[in-house]
Scaffold this motif. Structure first.
Motif, PDB file in Angstrom:
ATOM      1  N   UNK A   1       0.806  -1.224   0.000  1.00  0.00           N
ATOM      2  CA  UNK A   1       0.000   0.000   0.000  1.00  0.00           C
ATOM      3  C   UNK A   1       0.840   1.276   0.000  1.00  0.00           C
ATOM      4  N   UNK A   2       2.132   1.141   0.296  1.00  0.00           N
ATOM      5  CA  UNK A   2       3.041   2.287   0.271  1.00  0.00           C
ATOM      6  C   UNK A   2       4.277   1.922  -0.543  1.00  0.00           C
ATOM      7  N   UNK A   3       4.857   2.912  -1.215  1.00  0.00           N
ATOM      8  CA  UNK A   3       6.094   2.633  -1.940  1.00  0.00           C
ATOM      9  C   UNK A   3       7.261   2.529  -0.959  1.00  0.00           C
ATOM     10  N   UNK A   4       8.365   2.000  -1.422  1.00  0.00           N
ATOM     11  CA  UNK A   4       9.490   1.690  -0.535  1.00  0.00           C
ATOM     12  C   UNK A   4      10.087   2.932   0.117  1.00  0.00           C
ATOM     13  N   UNK A   5       9.967   4.091  -0.530  1.00  0.00           N
ATOM     14  CA  UNK A   5      10.510   5.319   0.062  1.00  0.00           C
ATOM     15  C   UNK A   5       9.668   5.789   1.236  1.00  0.00           C
ATOM     16  N   UNK A   6       8.353   5.672   1.113  1.00  0.00           N
ATOM     17  CA  UNK A   6       7.446   6.185   2.149  1.00  0.00           C
ATOM     18  C   UNK A   6       7.366   5.279   3.366  1.00  0.00           C
TER      19      UNK A   6
ATOM     20  N   UNK B   1       4.877  13.298   1.945  1.00  0.00           N
ATOM     21  CA  UNK B   1       6.246  12.961   1.546  1.00  0.00           C
ATOM     22  C   UNK B   1       6.439  13.222   0.060  1.00  0.00           C
ATOM     23  N   UNK B   2       7.387  14.098  -0.258  1.00  0.00           N
ATOM     24  CA  UNK B   2       7.671  14.441  -1.655  1.00  0.00           C
ATOM     25  C   UNK B   2       8.853  13.603  -2.140  1.00  0.00           C
ATOM     26  N   UNK B   3       8.567  12.347  -2.451  1.00  0.00           N
ATOM     27  CA  UNK B   3       9.611  11.427  -2.889  1.00  0.00           C
ATOM     28  C   UNK B   3       9.972  11.600  -4.345  1.00  0.00           C
ATOM     29  N   UNK B   4      10.747  10.633  -4.852  1.00  0.00           N
ATOM     30  CA  UNK B   4      11.251  10.732  -6.224  1.00  0.00           C
ATOM     31  C   UNK B   4      10.136  10.709  -7.260  1.00  0.00           C
ATOM     32  N   UNK B   5       8.996  10.094  -6.928  1.00  0.00           N
ATOM     33  CA  UNK B   5       7.901  10.014  -7.898  1.00  0.00           C
ATOM     34  C   UNK B   5       6.862  11.102  -7.755  1.00  0.00           C
ATOM     35  N   UNK B   6       7.069  12.001  -6.770  1.00  0.00           N
ATOM     36  CA  UNK B   6       6.040  12.998  -6.473  1.00  0.00           C
ATOM     37  C   UNK B   6       5.791  13.938  -7.641  1.00  0.00           C
ATOM     38  N   UNK B   7       6.869  14.394  -8.285  1.00  0.00           N
ATOM     39  CA  UNK B   7       6.715  15.405  -9.322  1.00  0.00           C
ATOM     40  C   UNK B   7       6.693  14.807 -10.737  1.00  0.00           C
TER      41      UNK B   7
ATOM     42  N   UNK C   1       1.872  19.919  -8.317  1.00  0.00           N
ATOM     43  CA  UNK C   1       1.827  21.194  -7.583  1.00  0.00           C
ATOM     44  C   UNK C   1       0.396  21.686  -7.401  1.00  0.00           C
ATOM     45  N   UNK C   2      -0.419  21.517  -8.421  1.00  0.00           N
ATOM     46  CA  UNK C   2      -1.816  21.959  -8.341  1.00  0.00           C
ATOM     47  C   UNK C   2      -2.568  21.172  -7.270  1.00  0.00           C
ATOM     48  N   UNK C   3      -2.360  19.855  -7.234  1.00  0.00           N
ATOM     49  CA  UNK C   3      -3.023  19.025  -6.224  1.00  0.00           C
ATOM     50  C   UNK C   3      -2.555  19.402  -4.831  1.00  0.00           C
ATOM     51  N   UNK C   4      -1.263  19.728  -4.710  1.00  0.00           N
ATOM     52  CA  UNK C   4      -0.716  20.121  -3.409  1.00  0.00           C
ATOM     53  C   UNK C   4      -1.320  21.436  -2.938  1.00  0.00           C
ATOM     54  N   UNK C   5      -1.564  22.349  -3.844  1.00  0.00           N
ATOM     55  CA  UNK C   5      -2.170  23.628  -3.483  1.00  0.00           C
ATOM     56  C   UNK C   5      -3.584  23.431  -2.933  1.00  0.00           C
ATOM     57  N   UNK C   6      -4.326  22.490  -3.526  1.00  0.00           N
ATOM     58  CA  UNK C   6      -5.671  22.180  -3.032  1.00  0.00           C
ATOM     59  C   UNK C   6      -5.591  21.624  -1.615  1.00  0.00           C
ATOM     60  N   UNK C   7      -4.670  20.693  -1.392  1.00  0.00           N
ATOM     61  CA  UNK C   7      -4.515  20.099  -0.060  1.00  0.00           C
ATOM     62  C   UNK C   7      -4.156  21.161   0.974  1.00  0.00           C
ATOM     63  N   UNK C   8      -3.224  22.029   0.633  1.00  0.00           N
ATOM     64  CA  UNK C   8      -2.800  23.083   1.562  1.00  0.00           C
ATOM     65  C   UNK C   8      -3.967  23.986   1.946  1.00  0.00           C
ATOM     66  N   UNK C   9      -4.757  24.381   0.970  1.00  0.00           N
ATOM     67  CA  UNK C   9      -5.899  25.261   1.230  1.00  0.00           C
ATOM     68  C   UNK C   9      -6.896  24.592   2.160  1.00  0.00           C
ATOM     69  N   UNK C  10      -7.209  23.325   1.895  1.00  0.00           N
ATOM     70  CA  UNK C  10      -8.187  22.595   2.713  1.00  0.00           C
ATOM     71  C   UNK C  10      -7.697  22.451   4.142  1.00  0.00           C
ATOM     72  N   UNK C  11      -6.445  22.030   4.311  1.00  0.00           N
ATOM     73  CA  UNK C  11      -5.896  21.819   5.658  1.00  0.00           C
ATOM     74  C   UNK C  11      -5.797  23.130   6.425  1.00  0.00           C
ATOM     75  N   UNK C  12      -5.494  24.206   5.731  1.00  0.00           N
ATOM     76  CA  UNK C  12      -5.434  25.525   6.379  1.00  0.00           C
ATOM     77  C   UNK C  12      -6.808  25.943   6.884  1.00  0.00           C
TER      78      UNK C  12
ATOM     79  N   UNK D   1       7.628  16.725   3.742  1.00  0.00           N
ATOM     80  CA  UNK D   1       8.909  16.048   3.919  1.00  0.00           C
ATOM     81  C   UNK D   1       9.601  15.893   2.569  1.00  0.00           C
ATOM     82  N   UNK D   2      10.751  16.540   2.401  1.00  0.00           N
ATOM     83  CA  UNK D   2      11.469  16.396   1.123  1.00  0.00           C
ATOM     84  C   UNK D   2      12.115  15.019   1.012  1.00  0.00           C
ATOM     85  N   UNK D   3      12.520  14.683  -0.188  1.00  0.00           N
ATOM     86  CA  UNK D   3      13.109  13.374  -0.451  1.00  0.00           C
ATOM     87  C   UNK D   3      14.380  13.155   0.374  1.00  0.00           C
ATOM     88  N   UNK D   4      14.512  11.964   0.973  1.00  0.00           N
ATOM     89  CA  UNK D   4      15.689  11.510   1.698  1.00  0.00           C
ATOM     90  C   UNK D   4      16.009  12.360   2.932  1.00  0.00           C
TER      91      UNK D   4
END
Length: 215
Positions: free
Chosen positions: A91-96, A166-172, A178-189, A198-201
Motif C-alpha cells: 500500500x506504500x512505496x518503498x521510500x514512504x 512525503x515528496x519522494x522521487x515520484x512525487x513530481x 503542484x496543483x493538487x498540493x495547493x488544493x490540499x494546503x488550502x483545505x488543511x489551512x 517532507x522532502x526526499x531523503x
C-alpha cells in the motif's frame, strides 16, 4: 447643322449617363443581395455547428448515463471482478515506508496516544459545513475528496492532529502535482490541521525535528 450635331451629342451623352447609372444601380443591388446571401449562409452554418455541438454533448451525456448504472450495479461489479486476475500489492512505496515507521517511533518517544493512517482520502476526515448553496458544497467536497494525504495522525479520540506529505522521487512525475498540493494546503489551512512536508531523503533526526516544530 451645328445645332443638330450638338443635340445629337447631348442625347448620346445623356443616354449613356442614364444607362451607366442604371447599370450602377443594378450592380449595387446585386452586391447587396450577394452580401445578404453570404450573411444568411454564415448564420445558417453557425446554427448548424451549434446544433451539432448540442447533439454531440447530448450523446456524450447519454453515454455517461448508460455507463454509470453499470458501475454502481453490484452484480455488474462482481462480474467485472470475476473476469480479472487480482493480486496484493504494497500500500506504500518503498521510500514512504520508512517514514511510516519513523512516525510510529516518534509517537512512542513522545508517549503520545496517537495513531498513524496512510493514503487517507481527505473526505474521510474533513466535511463541508456552513450555510452555502447545496450544489456549491457538493462541488467543494468533490474537489478535495478526490485527494489523498500520505499520512494522517489521529489522537485516541479519532481527531486529526496532523498531515504528513512525503515528496519522494515520484512525487513530481505528475504534471499536476503542484496543483493538487495547493488544493490540499488550502483545505488543511481552512480546518486548522497542521501540514508537514517532507522532502526526499530527509534523515530521521531532521524528520523528528520537523515534527516537533509543528506538532
Amino acid at each position: 447643322m451645328e445645332t443638330i450635331v450638338f443635340s445629337l451629342v447631348t442625347g448620346i451623352i445623356l443616354g449613356a449617363s442614364f444607362i451607366f447609372f442604371k447599370l450602377k444601380q443594378r450592380y449595387q443591388q446585386k452586391i447587396h443581395q450577394l452580401s445578404e446571401r453570404i450573411l444568411y449562409l454564415e448564420n445558417k452554418e453557425k446554427k448548424r455547428l451549434k446544433n451539432a455541438e448540442i447533439y454531440k454533448n447530448k450523446l456524450k451525456s447519454q453515454e455517461i448515463q448508460s455507463i454509470e448504472p453499470e458501475l454502481t450495479n453490484h452484480q455488474q461489479q462482481i462480474e467485472y471482478i470475476k473476469q480479472c486476475e487480482l493480486s496484493c500489492k504494497k500500500p506504500m512505496n518503498w521510500e514512504a515506508v520508512k517514514y511510516f515507521y519513523y512516525l510510529n517511533e516518534w509517537i512512542q518517544r513522545n508517549q503520545l496516544n496517537w495513531y498513524v493512517s496512510f493514503e487517507v482520502s481527505m473526505g474521510a476526515f474533513i466535511r463541508t459545513t456552513g450555510k452555502e448553496d447545496a450544489e456549491l458544497k457538493k462541488s467543494a467536497f468533490s474537489s478535495y475528496n478526490s485527494k489523498r494525504v500520505d499520512f494522517l495522525l489521529i489522537d485516541n479520540q479519532g481527531h486529526p492532529r496532523g498531515v504528513i506529505e512525503y515528496h519522494g522521487s515520484g512525487h513530481y512525475l505528475s504534471d499536476d502535482a503542484n496543483d493538487r498540493m495547493q488544493v490540499k494546503k488550502l483545505v488543511l489551512k481552512k480546518v486548522n490541521v497542521p501540514l508537514i512536508e517532507v522532502p526526499e531523503q530527509l534523515d530521521k533526526q531532521a524528520f523528528f525535528k520537523r515534527l516537533q516544530g509543528v506538532l
